[in-house]
Design an enzyme around this catalytic site. Structure first.
Site, short mmCIF file in Angstrom:
data_model
loop_
_atom_site.label_atom_id
_atom_site.label_comp_id
_atom_site.label_asym_id
_atom_site.label_seq_id
_atom_site.Cartn_x
_atom_site.Cartn_y
_atom_site.Cartn_z
N ASP A 1 38.21 25.35 -35.15
CA ASP A 1 38.15 24.12 -34.35
C ASP A 1 36.86 23.36 -34.59
O ASP A 1 35.84 23.93 -35.03
CB ASP A 1 38.30 24.44 -32.86
CG ASP A 1 37.17 25.31 -32.32
OD1 ASP A 1 36.90 26.37 -32.92
OD2 ASP A 1 36.55 24.93 -31.30
N GLU B 1 36.34 27.68 -30.20
CA GLU B 1 34.97 28.17 -30.08
C GLU B 1 34.07 27.11 -29.46
O GLU B 1 33.16 27.42 -28.67
CB GLU B 1 34.44 28.58 -31.46
CG GLU B 1 33.08 29.30 -31.44
CD GLU B 1 31.88 28.38 -31.47
OE1 GLU B 1 30.75 28.84 -31.23
OE2 GLU B 1 32.05 27.15 -31.73
#
Length: 428
Positions: free
Chosen positions: A85, A180
């Site tokens: 991400d 994250e």
């Protein structure tokens, strides 16, 4: 010296950088928070099969998991983590990587029409990249170096191990993770996906040579204040102004323990947001410190301040919610020096000077360490993370791939000849 296939690194990074894998806290109840992450992780789970890995996508945790089977006996499994991400960005502008070959330290126009330049006068680290293939954004959004450079370096290392079976290794586990950037991915990781893994490494932000095995301890706090609204013309002895109380709370916070006055090993208390009226007020805070006792003292300071205001205005006017976010990975690593010493030995083997430093933030490794797998952080290359000035070079990702192979190889050697269990040094 070139270690891996530079064309492979460049093509894979650009391919994955273009994929929209933003994590979005507004969707925090979804796993993962955006469908683009699922697409990329399933693609990665398929790609690593080309390098001899067994792999799958865990629908429950949203991690893509791979295992490179051991080719030698007596070597404990180890693991690597990279997250797919990116931070959120303006959806009107897709990520468009720009390649600058044989960069010579010049000022680059990223978005000339809007006056966006990548200038060594502003970012002097660019001068260390002369002669390399520099990849930047187009000046309109992030590039995704964090952490698609880590993903790409890991892929190159797996490809190298597949093509060089003479490199002994035990089981090598890899995890490509979600969310994250909003602190949710590592919390959801299931250690059962890494059976027998003693330790692992995240491949998050940092220049080649950077190495962190100490992060912040972290808490978030939300304070709600209830006022009493009365017409101001008749307010004497009756009105309780929540804005006034909020201001008193903010003024009482320590002025020297704030991010803008903190560096190195300093902690801080940061007001992240605040809103108020006469009727009610709300303050958001984050609390950070490397030292556990100092961290607890900062939490207590906030609690005590609210308690004193409660004595003055009435305890029922205050609602403080303090939530632990993550713990310093050093807490779980300090008695397990091998995970650090192995990395330091591998840095030397790969020709890198280790720059051991504190990580003024957190990684997935904070949560994974708390789950029983000590997980310090290496690097992914590049710089200017989380913004339009983000960059990386192909050569930096190549250095990451070389380091990962060195860790795998050195772990095999030390498994045969004896582990480096020296007590950890203090670098701070």
């Amino acid at each position: 010296m070139v270690f891996a296939d530079l064309d492979f690194l460049e093509k894979n990074f650009i391919h994955y950088a273009k994929e929209d894998t933003q994590s979005k806290y507004a969707n925090k109840d979804q796993v993962p928070t955006t469908p683009g992450q699922v697409k990329m992780m399933k693609e990665l789970a398929g790609q690593v099969k080309d390098y001899g890995l067994e792999s799958y996508y865990n629908e429950k945790t949203a991690f893509a998991i791979g295992r490179l089977p051991a080719n030698a006996a007596g070597i404990a499994p180890l693991g690597f983590f990279a997250h797919v991400d990116t931070v959120e960005y303006d959806d009107r502008f897709p990520v468009r990587p720009q390649v600058h070959r044989n960069y010579q330290g010049e000022k680059l126009a990223l978005d000339e029409a809007n006056g966006i330049f990548l200038d060594p006068a502003e970012f002097p680290d660019l001068l260390t990249l002369k002669g390399q293939t520099l990849i930047t954004s187009d000046g309109k959004t992030v590039l995704g170096t964090d952490d698609k450079a880590g993903v790409t370096g890991l892929l190159a290392a797996l490809k190298y191990l597949h093509e060089h079976p003479e490199v002994d290794h035990g089981d090598v586990y890899v995890a490509f993770g979600p969310d994250e950037e909003i602190g949710l991915g590592g919390q959801r990781f299931d250690p059962a996906d890494f059976p027998g893994v003693e330790f692992a490494y995240t491949l998050d932000n940092g220049r080649p040579g950077d190495f962190e095995y100490e992060t912040f301890n972290a808490s978030a706090a939300e304070l709600k204040i209830k006022g009493t609204v009365v017409h101001p013309g008749e307010a004497y002895g009756l009105m309780v102004n929540a804005t006034t109380i909020m201001t008193e709370f903010l003024e009482a916070l320590p002025k020297d323990q704030v991010p803008e006055k903190s560096r190195g090993h300093d902690g801080f208390i940061m007001v992240t947001d605040a809103e108020s009226s006469v009727d009610s007020a709300r303050v958001g805070l984050i609390i950070r410190d490397f030292d556990w006792d100092k961290f607890l003292a900062k939490e207590d300071l906030v609690r005590d301040l609210v308690a004193r205001l409660g004595e003055k205005y009435g305890a029922d006017r205050f609602d403080l919610h303090l939530r632990r976010q993550y713990e310093n990975i050093y807490n779980g690593i300090k008695d397990k020096p091998y995970v650090v010493n192995l990395a330091l030995d591998a840095y030397e083997k790969a020709g890198l000077t280790a720059n051991v430093q504190t990580f003024r933030g957190g990684t997935d490794g904070n949560f994974i360490t708390q789950k029983g797998i000590p997980t310090p952080n290496l690097f992914n290359g590049g710089g200017n993370y989380h913004g339009r000035y983000e960059y990386v070079t192909v050569e930096q990702m190549d250095q990451l791939a070389e380091l990962l192979v060195a860790i795998v190889s050195e772990h095999a050697r030390q498994s045969r000849e004896g582990r480096d269990e020296r007590p950890l040094e203090k670098y701070w």
